[in-house]
Design a protein around this motif. Structure first.
Motif, short mmCIF file in Angstrom:
data_model
loop_
_atom_site.label_atom_id
_atom_site.label_comp_id
_atom_site.label_asym_id
_atom_site.label_seq_id
_atom_site.Cartn_x
_atom_site.Cartn_y
_atom_site.Cartn_z
N LEU A 67 0.92 -1.25 0.04
CA LEU A 67 0.04 -0.20 -0.01
C LEU A 67 0.88 1.00 0.03
N ILE A 68 1.14 1.58 -1.10
CA ILE A 68 2.12 2.91 -1.31
C ILE A 68 1.47 4.24 -1.77
N PHE A 69 1.44 5.14 -0.78
CA PHE A 69 0.81 6.10 -0.90
C PHE A 69 1.74 7.55 -1.65
N ALA A 70 1.45 8.31 -2.40
CA ALA A 70 1.84 9.69 -2.46
C ALA A 70 1.76 10.33 -1.43
N ILE A 71 2.85 11.39 -1.04
CA ILE A 71 2.56 12.36 -0.01
C ILE A 71 2.45 13.50 -0.88
N GLY A 81 6.80 13.14 -1.85
CA GLY A 81 7.36 12.01 -1.42
C GLY A 81 6.25 11.00 -1.47
N GLY A 82 7.03 10.00 -0.87
CA GLY A 82 6.08 8.66 -0.82
C GLY A 82 6.25 7.92 0.68
N ILE A 83 5.18 7.27 0.98
CA ILE A 83 5.08 6.33 2.23
C ILE A 83 4.29 4.96 1.82
N GLY A 84 4.61 3.91 2.43
CA GLY A 84 4.21 2.66 1.97
C GLY A 84 4.16 1.47 2.97
#
Length: 184
Positions: A67-71, A81-84
Motif C-alpha cells: 500500500l504505497i501512498f503519494a505524500i 514524497g512517498g510512504i508505504g
C-alpha cells in the motif's frame, strides 16, 4: 479493498501515485541525499524508475501486498514524497517505509504522514504489528519512528549492501496493543 484509500492530515494528503506525478518523482528522487539514506531508491533516478515504482504500487495494491501512498502537500496537492506499507498477511504485520523530497526535510511531514499510516494500519487494516528500519547513518529516520511510538527492537550489523558499502540496519516495531495503550 476496491478503491485505493485516501488519508488526510493537517498538512498532507496521502493517496494513490499517478502517472502525472512522474516528473516530480524524478525531480525529487534523483537526489544523492535521498538515495544515500534509503534502501531502494537508486541514484541517479530516472523516469523508468518512477514508472516501475508506480506499477509496483498498483500491482501491490491489487495483490494486497503493498500500500504505497503519494505524500502531497496541501493546499496545492503537490507531490513531495512517498510512504508505504509492505504487508505480510500471513503474520498480520507490515513494514513502513518512506522518503520525502529534500526541500521538505525537517518540517515534520514524514512524522505526520507516518503517524497517519500507522493509525490506518491498526484501525482500518487491523494489523498486529508495524515495523520499520533505517540505516545507522540516518538517525533522523529513527527519531520519526520513536515520535510515532515505535520501539527499537534491534540492530543488524553490516546487513544491507548498497553502492558497495555495507550498512547496519536499526529495527523498530509497534504492536497494536502498544498503539492502543498509547492512544488511551
Amino acid at each position: 479493498m476496491a478503491t485505493f484509500p485516501k488519508i488526510e492530515t493537517e498538512r498532507l494528503f496521502l493517496n494513490e501515485l499517478k502517472a502525472q506525478d512522474i516528473p516530480d518523482i524524478v525531480k525529487y528522487a534523483s537526489n544523492k541525499n535521498i538515495s544515500e539514506f534509503t534502501q531502494n531508491v537508486p541514484f541517479p533516478y530516472s523516469e523508468k524508475d518512477a514508472v516501475f515504482w508506480i506499477n509496483m504500487a498498483r500491482e501491490g495494491f491489487k495483490k494486497g501486498t503493498n500500500l504505497i501512498f503519494a505524500i502531497r502537500h496541501k493546499p496545492e496537492n503537490q507531490f513531495i514524497g512517498g510512504i508505504g506499507l509492505s504487508i505480510e498477511t500471513k503474520s498480520n504485520r507490515a513494514e513502513i517505509g518512506y522518503w520525502i523530497a529534500e526541500p521538505f526535510w525537517n518540517k515534520g511531514y514524514i512524522t505526520e504522514a507516518s503517524k497517519a499510516v500507522i493509525k490506518y494500519s491498526f484501525k482500518v487494516l487491523k494489523l498486529q504489528k508495524v515495523t520499520s528500519s533505517h540505516f545507522n547513518s540516518n538517525p533522523a529516520s529513527g527519531r520519526v519512528m520513536r515520535k510515532n511510538g515505535m520501539k527499537k527492537e534491534g540492530e543488524l550489523e553490516k546487513h544491507i549492501l548498497k553502492n558497495n558499502v555495507y550498512h547496519d540496519l536499526i529495527l523498530y516495531g509497534l504492536t497494536k496493543e502498544q498503539f492502543h495503550a498509547k492512544e488511551a
